[in-house]
Design an enzyme around this catalytic site. Structure first.
Site, mmCIF file in Angstrom:
data_model
loop_
_atom_site.group_PDB
_atom_site.id
_atom_site.type_symbol
_atom_site.label_atom_id
_atom_site.label_comp_id
_atom_site.label_asym_id
_atom_site.label_seq_id
_atom_site.Cartn_x
_atom_site.Cartn_y
_atom_site.Cartn_z
ATOM 1 N N LYS A 1 -2.984 4.928 -1.258
ATOM 2 C CA LYS A 1 -3.951 3.828 -1.365
ATOM 3 C C LYS A 1 -4.579 3.754 -2.746
ATOM 4 O O LYS A 1 -4.880 2.661 -3.229
ATOM 5 C CB LYS A 1 -5.043 3.966 -0.296
ATOM 6 N N LYS B 1 5.788 1.139 5.973
ATOM 7 C CA LYS B 1 5.030 0.907 7.210
ATOM 8 C C LYS B 1 4.526 -0.535 7.285
ATOM 9 O O LYS B 1 4.115 -1.093 6.273
ATOM 10 C CB LYS B 1 3.838 1.875 7.196
ATOM 11 N N LYS C 1 -1.690 -3.964 7.483
ATOM 12 C CA LYS C 1 -2.580 -5.097 7.256
ATOM 13 C C LYS C 1 -2.760 -5.354 5.778
ATOM 14 O O LYS C 1 -3.091 -6.454 5.368
ATOM 15 C CB LYS C 1 -3.979 -4.768 7.797
#
Ligand code: TYM
Length: 345
Positions: A115, A208, A211
């Site tokens: 991230k 993956k 969102k």
């Protein structure tokens, strides 16, 4: 002797809309566990602000997540549903855990590396400490079982390490209070099970479904209408070969693996059965069938979400009532934590 009772806790971030990954990886399991356990299902808004959020959109996303939980089958009378920021004990225990967890433990977290990307100097401190807050979410209720998708496994291992270190650091106080086997915080069990514990992106079968992927075509949102679902499946990446007739033929074909896995999960069958049915055929025919089952499963959820979404005041009342029930469990546990630490209160 005080012995801890089984309790389920899990949460989802209110960013964008919930996806098919959230649904198949976690939600189906959450709904099922309500029949066997006392469950607490949280909307983790404190986690959401570890990256920048627009306040108006965040508020809408929290209500959307609440509507999605209910539309998927979470019973808010039985299970406790609320947004995390309404129960201050989450943040309070997270601070204590910031002082229990070691830098080295957090340095190993792969999700932070993903991230934060290359420029980790500019990532928030909250993003780095995120797994400590997650441990606090679970342990402030002394939850024993945590249903999640595969990607949360490492975070839950950290939660177990934190629980163990806390139990050990304060073992005299814990023993004096009569906790069986010195267990004040349980070593929570990850429940990574269900039809599809790792749903992949429709644009890249090695990534993956998420969102936060910049491409909306990469995911199916629980808010997508039937046409959008069909279009996304039709545009999903595939390879030029026909579908294999057995699982061994999926090796090195991540998109075929993912799409047939999704079909199996949505229809409650095995991937082997799906391959038997569609093996040897082209993707185009299979995709039509997949779009049909996806629409059939998801459109009742979407319409129920839309219905619930028309009354935000009712959603807010439900969340406030859930938060009150959650606080009633968390407050006495937090008070004991303070006593164990040696705080005056
Ligand atoms: P989040 O919001 O990313 O995802 C919510 C749940 O959905 C699962 N999931 C998936 N499962 C399969 N395939 C996918 N593509 C997929 N994408 C998401 C996740 O594994 C998760 O179970 N940190 C957590 C939220 C959290 C939490 C907690 C969870 C905060 N505190 C305490 C459990 C216990 C998160 O960001 O999940």
């Amino acid at each position: 002797m005080i012995e801890l009772k089984p309790r389920v806790f899990s949460g989802m971030q209110p960013t964008g809309s919930l996806t098919l990954g959230n649904y198949l990886g976690a939600m189906i399991n959450w709904v099922a566990m309500q029949t066997t356990h006392d469950c607490i299902y949280c909307i983790v808004d404190l986690h959401a602000i570890t990256v920048a959020q627009d306040p108006a959109e965040l508020k809408a996303a929290i209500r959307r997540a609440a509507a999605a939980y209910m539309a998927c089958g979470i019973d808010t009378q039985k299970s406790i549903v609320f947004n995390q920021s309404q129960v201050a004990e989450h943040a309070e225990l997270a601070w204590v855990f910031n002082c229990v967890a070691r830098l080295g433990w957090l340095d190993r977290m792969t999700q932070f590396k993903e991230k934060a990307g290359k420029d980790k100097e500019r990532a928030s401190v909250g993003l780095y400490a995120y797994p400590n807050l997650m441990a606090a979410d679970i342990l402030v209720y002394r939850a024993t079982h945590v249903p999640v998708g595969e990607d949360q496994k490492q975070h839950l291992e950290l939660a177990r390490d934190i629980a163990q270190k806390f139990n050990n650091d304060f073992k005299e106080g814990i023993a004096a209070r009569g906790y069986k086997d010195g267990v004040f915080f349980p070593l929570c069990e990850p429940m990574i099970q269900g039809p599809a514990t790792r749903v992949m992106s429709l644009r890249d079968g090695t990534k993956k479904m998420s969102k936060s992927d910049p491409s909306d075509l990469s995911r199916i949102n629980l808010t997508d209408d039937a046409d959008t679902i069909a279009k996304k499946i039709q545009k999903a990446k595939t390879d030029p070969e026909p579908l294999p007739s057995e699982a061994a033929g999926l090796a090195g074909r991540p998109e075929a693996d993912n799409l047939t896995g999704i079909y199996a999960a949505l229809t409650g069958t095995t991937q082997d059965a799906v391959l038997k049915q569609f093996g040897g055929g082209q993707f185009s025919g299979f995709k039509k069938a997949l779009a049909e089952v996806a629409v059939e499963k998801l459109s009742p959820i979407t319409s129920e979400m839309n219905r619930l979404g028309r009354d935000p005041a009712e959603i807010d009342r439900m969340l406030a009532a859930g938060a009150a029930r959650a606080r009633a469990i968390a407050q006495p546990i937090m008070a004991e934590v303070k006593d164990l630490l040696g705080f005056v209160r």
